[in-house]
Design a protein around this motif. Sequence first.
Motif, PDB file in Angstrom:
ATOM      1  N   ALA A 368       0.918  -1.200  -0.031  1.00 13.20           N
ATOM      2  CA  ALA A 368       0.431  -0.007  -0.179  1.00 13.20           C
ATOM      3  C   ALA A 368       0.812   1.070   0.290  1.00 13.20           C
ATOM      4  O   ALA A 368       0.880   2.730  -0.630  1.00 13.20           O
ATOM      5  CB  ALA A 368      -1.106   0.210   1.524  1.00 13.20           C
ATOM      6  N   VAL A 369       2.124   1.476   0.972  1.00 15.27           N
ATOM      7  CA  VAL A 369       3.052   2.461   0.939  1.00 15.27           C
ATOM      8  C   VAL A 369       2.985   2.945  -0.665  1.00 15.27           C
ATOM      9  O   VAL A 369       3.474   3.890  -1.269  1.00 15.27           O
ATOM     10  CB  VAL A 369       3.808   2.338   2.011  1.00 15.27           C
ATOM     11  CG1 VAL A 369       4.468   3.785   2.028  1.00 15.27           C
ATOM     12  CG2 VAL A 369       2.542   2.235   3.959  1.00 15.27           C
ATOM     13  N   LEU A 370       4.129   1.682  -0.951  1.00 16.69           N
ATOM     14  CA  LEU A 370       4.555   2.025  -2.410  1.00 16.69           C
ATOM     15  C   LEU A 370       3.778   2.082  -3.499  1.00 16.69           C
ATOM     16  O   LEU A 370       4.330   3.367  -4.307  1.00 16.69           O
ATOM     17  CB  LEU A 370       4.964   0.327  -2.671  1.00 16.69           C
ATOM     18  CG  LEU A 370       6.160  -0.173  -4.130  1.00 16.69           C
ATOM     19  CD1 LEU A 370       6.800   1.121  -3.889  1.00 16.69           C
ATOM     20  CD2 LEU A 370       6.301  -0.926  -4.078  1.00 16.69           C
ATOM     21  N   SER A 371       2.934   1.808  -3.961  1.00 16.29           N
ATOM     22  CA  SER A 371       1.131   2.096  -4.286  1.00 16.29           C
ATOM     23  C   SER A 371       1.118   3.522  -4.668  1.00 16.29           C
ATOM     24  O   SER A 371       1.311   4.576  -5.471  1.00 16.29           O
ATOM     25  CB  SER A 371       0.207   1.880  -3.922  1.00 16.29           C
ATOM     26  OG  SER A 371      -0.966   2.016  -4.650  1.00 16.29           O
ATOM     27  N   ALA A 372       1.013   4.005  -3.640  1.00 14.32           N
ATOM     28  CA  ALA A 372       0.812   5.133  -3.130  1.00 14.32           C
ATOM     29  C   ALA A 372       2.133   6.367  -3.227  1.00 14.32           C
ATOM     30  O   ALA A 372       1.952   7.698  -3.867  1.00 14.32           O
ATOM     31  CB  ALA A 372       0.300   5.721  -1.463  1.00 14.32           C
ATOM     32  N   SER A 373       3.146   5.844  -2.702  1.00 14.21           N
ATOM     33  CA  SER A 373       4.725   6.510  -3.294  1.00 14.21           C
ATOM     34  C   SER A 373       4.561   7.117  -4.536  1.00 14.21           C
ATOM     35  O   SER A 373       5.041   7.364  -4.599  1.00 14.21           O
ATOM     36  CB  SER A 373       5.542   5.768  -2.398  1.00 14.21           C
ATOM     37  OG  SER A 373       5.623   6.162  -1.157  1.00 14.21           O
ATOM     38  N   ILE A 374       4.752   5.920  -5.141  1.00 18.69           N
ATOM     39  CA  ILE A 374       4.833   5.436  -6.947  1.00 18.69           C
ATOM     40  C   ILE A 374       3.947   6.134  -7.190  1.00 18.69           C
ATOM     41  O   ILE A 374       4.053   5.981  -8.633  1.00 18.69           O
ATOM     42  CB  ILE A 374       6.207   4.605  -7.645  1.00 18.69           C
ATOM     43  CG1 ILE A 374       5.573   3.532  -7.145  1.00 18.69           C
ATOM     44  CG2 ILE A 374       7.098   4.905  -6.499  1.00 18.69           C
ATOM     45  CD1 ILE A 374       5.937   1.744  -7.697  1.00 18.69           C
ATOM     46  N   HIS A 375       3.064   5.830  -6.977  1.00 14.54           N
ATOM     47  CA  HIS A 375       1.122   5.637  -8.070  1.00 14.54           C
ATOM     48  C   HIS A 375       0.919   5.240  -8.908  1.00 14.54           C
ATOM     49  O   HIS A 375       0.876   4.877  -9.672  1.00 14.54           O
ATOM     50  CB  HIS A 375       1.565   7.250  -8.423  1.00 14.54           C
ATOM     51  CG  HIS A 375       0.948   8.041  -7.671  1.00 14.54           C
ATOM     52  ND1 HIS A 375       0.736   9.765  -7.918  1.00 14.54           N
ATOM     53  CD2 HIS A 375       1.013   9.110  -6.555  1.00 14.54           C
ATOM     54  CE1 HIS A 375       0.491  10.620  -7.050  1.00 14.54           C
ATOM     55  NE2 HIS A 375       1.055   9.927  -6.090  1.00 14.54           N
ATOM     56  N   ALA A 376       2.126   3.544  -8.246  1.00 10.23           N
ATOM     57  CA  ALA A 376       1.579   2.369  -9.786  1.00 10.23           C
ATOM     58  C   ALA A 376       1.144   1.502  -8.830  1.00 10.23           C
ATOM     59  O   ALA A 376       1.954  -0.381  -8.056  1.00 10.23           O
ATOM     60  CB  ALA A 376       3.407   2.267 -10.195  1.00 10.23           C
ATOM     61  N   PRO A 377       0.136   0.996  -8.501  1.00  7.79           N
ATOM     62  CA  PRO A 377      -0.523   0.281  -7.618  1.00  7.79           C
ATOM     63  C   PRO A 377      -0.457  -1.383  -7.982  1.00  7.79           C
ATOM     64  O   PRO A 377       0.194  -2.207  -7.400  1.00  7.79           O
ATOM     65  CB  PRO A 377      -2.003   0.651  -7.625  1.00  7.79           C
ATOM     66  CG  PRO A 377      -2.124   1.766  -8.922  1.00  7.79           C
ATOM     67  CD  PRO A 377      -1.261   1.993  -9.075  1.00  7.79           C
ATOM     68  N   PHE A 378      -0.677  -1.336  -9.287  1.00  7.26           N
ATOM     69  CA  PHE A 378       0.051  -2.405 -10.048  1.00  7.26           C
ATOM     70  C   PHE A 378       0.883  -3.303  -9.820  1.00  7.26           C
ATOM     71  O   PHE A 378       1.491  -4.492  -9.602  1.00  7.26           O
ATOM     72  CB  PHE A 378      -0.519  -3.181 -11.402  1.00  7.26           C
ATOM     73  CG  PHE A 378      -2.682  -3.120 -11.610  1.00  7.26           C
ATOM     74  CD1 PHE A 378      -3.108  -3.900 -11.116  1.00  7.26           C
ATOM     75  CD2 PHE A 378      -2.748  -1.367 -11.599  1.00  7.26           C
ATOM     76  CE1 PHE A 378      -4.606  -3.144 -10.794  1.00  7.26           C
ATOM     77  CE2 PHE A 378      -4.353  -1.271 -12.474  1.00  7.26           C
ATOM     78  CZ  PHE A 378      -5.404  -1.932 -11.570  1.00  7.26           C
TER      79      PHE A 378
END
Length: 425
Positions: A368-378
């Motif tokens: 979740a934090v990675l998805s939000a940090s780089i705006h790349a959920p998949f």
Amino acid sequence: MNKTAKIKKNHQFIKLRKLVIVSVLIGFLSAFLGISLKKITEYYEEIFFHQATVNPIFYVVFPVFGLSIIYFLRQYLFKKKENKGIKEVFESTQSKSKNLPNYKIPSHFINGLLTVIFGGSTGIEVSTVVATATIGSVAQQKENVFRQYKTELICAGVAAGVTALFSSPIAGILFAIEVISRKVTRAFIISNLIAVSIAFGLITILNEGPLFAVTITTWHLKAIPYFILLGILAGINSVYLTRCVLFFKGQFSKIETHYYKIILGSIVLSVSLFVFPQLYGEGYHAINGIFSNSAIPLTLTLTFTFIGILLLKPIVTSITLASGGDGGVFAPSLFIGAFLGLLLASVLNTFFNAQVIPLNFMVIGMAAVLSASIHAPFTAIFLVCGLTNDYTLFLPILVVCLISKYTAKMIYPHTVYTFLPSISK
């Protein structure tokens, strides 16, 4: 078939054959670079971190030593050329004339390694991405026929590098699409599929296991409201990380004498490492530690420790980068997500008797934090599933990653990659 059509068909076949060959080379070289950097970093980080735990004076010595070496290498070996991180990759793919120079390969490899093993609170992921992107860039400059495939070959290098680091070819391709290219062509599909296949084949031959050895058994529908809360908190934490990086880079850019940056950065880093050794380097050792002890009862001391780590990690990461270290937000995001997930699960179980599974919250928090940090959920979904070699939590990770990304975008629309001023990395 007339002669003109036959010539055209032969030309297309030659182009395709050359694209396949160069994609194989890019995939192998990028994977080899990524695996080498990962293995060397893991080996020396463990040695130096052990020395620092035995002799805490090294928490003071290592950061100033590491940042000083990087500074002198940039001054004298790399001719005062700064590394701008993934921003350089964007600039190259968006310009027909601007290419990634060859020196980016050794520069990011060496500087990324030195930053992490001497305690810099970041990871080697961005160093690997830029170095492998440069492999693709150099390859496309070798023949005129590849000029039109500039973005595709750069992405092939990036995808292979990410595959090598995280043992997930899907994450490699998705990162290339979501973050670098944002468009898919036939040449992109061919070159990237070949590159990640070669990379995945190489890590399979070398018997590279998952980074985190965890066993996830199940998840429960009753935990969904808590997962949603985790997604919102992850989005907020990612914005805090992004704003810290941009703020401290902005402030440090005002310091004209570079060695003052090193001294200031080293002081902050040394004090932080002395208080919270978990912040040393990539932090994967700390993540593995809490994976092993996720069921420990929550005490007041432990609560303040977790809160302190979550507040300090973005600051020390930012100062590591602002004072000359080489790296990015991949590893810090995974670190923050794991500790955030464990803290939330512990609070829910201790004070609300929610009976949630802490391990699940840690894994989902990382994504979740990675998805939000780089705006790349998949990318985040498949990367974290690849890190743990387990897809049991795929559905909740998908939901939480989308929530965290859009929570972050609502609060602050930029990432450290998309923020425009030149201070971003």
